[in-house]
Design a protein around this motif. Structure first.
Motif, PDB file in Angstrom:
ATOM      1  N   ASP A  91       3.679  38.848 -22.624  1.00  0.00           N
ATOM      2  CA  ASP A  91       4.229  38.349 -21.376  1.00  0.00           C
ATOM      3  C   ASP A  91       3.134  38.406 -20.324  1.00  0.00           C
ATOM      4  O   ASP A  91       2.138  39.131 -20.483  1.00  0.00           O
ATOM      5  CB  ASP A  91       5.418  39.216 -20.926  1.00  0.00           C
ATOM      6  N   LEU A  92       3.337  37.658 -19.251  1.00  0.00           N
ATOM      7  CA  LEU A  92       2.422  37.718 -18.116  1.00  0.00           C
ATOM      8  C   LEU A  92       3.083  38.480 -16.975  1.00  0.00           C
ATOM      9  O   LEU A  92       4.286  38.350 -16.756  1.00  0.00           O
ATOM     10  CB  LEU A  92       2.092  36.319 -17.611  1.00  0.00           C
ATOM     11  N   VAL A  93       2.297  39.261 -16.254  1.00  0.00           N
ATOM     12  CA  VAL A  93       2.776  39.793 -14.976  1.00  0.00           C
ATOM     13  C   VAL A  93       1.949  39.110 -13.882  1.00  0.00           C
ATOM     14  O   VAL A  93       0.773  38.813 -14.064  1.00  0.00           O
ATOM     15  CB  VAL A  93       2.667  41.329 -14.887  1.00  0.00           C
ATOM     16  N   ILE A  94       2.601  38.824 -12.762  1.00  0.00           N
ATOM     17  CA  ILE A  94       1.936  38.139 -11.641  1.00  0.00           C
ATOM     18  C   ILE A  94       2.237  38.905 -10.367  1.00  0.00           C
ATOM     19  O   ILE A  94       3.399  39.191 -10.076  1.00  0.00           O
ATOM     20  CB  ILE A  94       2.428  36.683 -11.488  1.00  0.00           C
ATOM     21  N   THR A  95       1.181  39.237  -9.628  1.00  0.00           N
ATOM     22  CA  THR A  95       1.386  39.930  -8.360  1.00  0.00           C
ATOM     23  C   THR A  95       0.432  39.381  -7.321  1.00  0.00           C
ATOM     24  O   THR A  95      -0.585  38.769  -7.657  1.00  0.00           O
ATOM     25  CB  THR A  95       1.189  41.450  -8.515  1.00  0.00           C
TER      26      THR A  95
END
Lengths: 363, 363
Positions: free
Chosen positions: A44-48
């Motif tokens: 999965d990708l995390v985006i912040t």
């Protein structure tokens, strides 16, 4: 011949991006309409995203030497990287690719590129890379907004939800230290600029690295993640009490924090401040000043974790193996939303301190 | 009881993100340390970022009615989404997930959330979603910085490189129209606000939608991408001549543009402007004014493409099927860096116009 014209946007971008290290999985870096990167299979990708704003997070006018300005620009960049890396660590993810959006006031290329280099250096220490950006001109405070993408195994990311009553509360590093140091940054910058006024009792120049180059907790987070001990996580960017409240709200639990004996550099600052206004006020003690610093507004970029009590030792060992201080400071309770502090004599009182709120904090 | 206190940061964020549509592949939306999303198998990611700054891209003080303010906020948001969507389209990618970083001046929640809703609405039309963001307070011009992640089949993205001498130059929509409209926005906003002063000859209120709600070229890009006709692409965000120069530089080619007969709404604006200062200057003609608008600074969010001549018809058919105007306006040449315009009589002259440069443009 040096070019007397102010640098144009495209030349500025070209110079800013020249020589940036190409990151892992980067198919196409800066210079096109968008960057192209290749995610790993099964992740999965995390985006912040996070930003720093002149006048709110730093002041340029505090530095009057080239050395001081370079140091400040580097620190501003590293702190922006740290803010984003910390968010990614709090999801148990591996940071990968970032884009930097800049609102710059003028053609002070040296200053702007030193901040960008600080961002790239901070990201690079965790294997992440700047892959693109944008440059706008602003008439007013400059700003830098960084977006970071990370990867984590599918359905395995941490979140703020999941803490259960009885879980242990663990924190990395020294919560409150960044906020405490911020109160003495002027002396630090004077020292950096060669004005030689540091020598704050109990405080050394290297202590300020918690502010100028916050250590990354990415490796520790991944090591602890592998143990399966962590049920919920949040990064400390507003302050211990404030961020603990966010996690408790998301998980539907309360928390009780054991009284801690003031020690270390944070205690030294508390003692120093107690000696001033606080002592004169007559109501403070070194302990209350220490707790106000420890639990109050502070952007430490440390992790606050809910740890399965059965796996406490595995979690502690993982942190040790990553050379990351980890302290167990209390436990979550079923009393949803209640944040309490427990003294050695067993008495309970509300936890002091609250998080930093950009919009509540009056000028 | 209404809360008399100004909204705090966390409440503001909560209100801003409340009710946002959850996008495809979104595992965890706003409200945690980072968003979590699930990329599709076998895809590369494209990442782009763009920003709008008060006083540079729009002026708040131009609107004095609620209706005008709402319309402007919506347009500001939609244009920011369009800027990013256009970059993703220029890579032949499908837009997916975005984060919005805001530097807001005060608690004008209505204004800020109307801009955010404009961003979300613009993204939503292409199936992309806001999954997170950040809010900082600024003392000075407010700004909004959007980062958008898209997906494209591995090793199949378009880029600015790849145009060959002999490839056809194609453009979607009406290049220059956004820049031309911008010169008359004051009249438009006066009309929106009920002051009833529009009625510019040859220009209707709906023409302004090229500025207030730029059409997305994502679907057309994907349709043309499937034909395999496109060898290089760039989005028109600085202006036809400027962006053509960027593509030529990246591909190591030159370009020649066929003279076009002024027609449509852009020609109407040119004629109108010719009637004013331009006519008095004595050197302009309706055609030169038209070309200055057509090739000059303009953020149209249209696509400029290098098309394989053997696949011209397939490319044109794909655009038609996407209800997207596509014009073949010239061809790339081996004369690297030379941007020429060819008149009907065969004479060649340098292409007028240049891109918008934030840092070269003096106040």
């Amino acid at each position: 011949m040096p070019d007397e014209k102010p640098l144009g946007e495209f030349e500025l971008i070209e110079r800013l991006t020249r020589g940036l290290p190409k990151g892992r999985g980067v198919i196409l870096g800066p210079g096109d309409d968008a960057a192209v990167v290749r995610p790993s299979d099964g992740m999965d990708l995390v985006i912040t995203t996070d930003s720093v704003v002149e006048g709110r997070h730093y002041r340029r006018d505090g530095c009057d030497t080239e050395r001081g300005k370079r140091g400040l620009a580097d620190a501003v960049g590293r702190r922006l990287a740290a803010a984003n890396l910390s968010d990614v660590a709090a999801m148990a993810a591996v940071p990968r690719w970032a884009v930097l959006s800049i609102g710059a006031t003028s053609g002070d290329l040296e200053w702007t590129s030193n901040i960008e280099r600080g961002v790239a250096a901070g990201l690079g220490q965790d294997g992440a890379a700047l892959v693109g950006g944008n440059l706008s001109r602003v008439e007013g405070p400059e700003w830098f907004s960084l977006t970071l993408v990370g990867e984590v195994e599918r359905d395995r990311s941490w979140s703020r939800r999941g803490a259960r009553a009885g879980d242990l509360i663990a924190v990395t590093g020294v919560p409150g230290f960044a906020g405490a140091i911020e109160r003495h940054l002027n002396e630090y910058w004077a020292e950096v600029q060669g004005h030689g006024v540091l020598g704050l009792p109990g405080l050394e120049a290297r202590d300020f690295s918690a502010w100028t180059a916050p250590p990354s907790r990415v490796a520790a987070a991944r090591a602890m993640w592998r143990t399966g001990a962590v049920r919920a996580a949040i990064d400390l960017s507003d302050g211990f009490a404030g961020d603990l409240a966010h996690l408790c709200e998301a998980s539907g639990v309360g928390a009780e924090i054991d009284a801690a004996r003031p020690e270390g550099a944070l205690a030294a600052i508390a003692e120093m401040e107690f000696g001033g206004d606080a002592r004169r006020s007559g109501v403070a003690t070194p302990e209350t000043v220490f707790e106000a610093l420890r639990f109050g507004p502070s952007d430490d970029y440390e992790l606050l974790l809910a740890v399965d009590p059965a796996k406490r030792e595995a979690c502690a060992a993982a942190a040790r193996a990553s050379a990351t201080p980890l302290a167990f400071v209390g436990r979550f309770t079923a009393e949803a939303g209640a944040l309490m502090r427990i003294r050695a004599d067993g008495s309970r009182s509300p936890l002091p301190g609250r998080g930093y709120d950009h919009f509540a904090a009056a000028e």
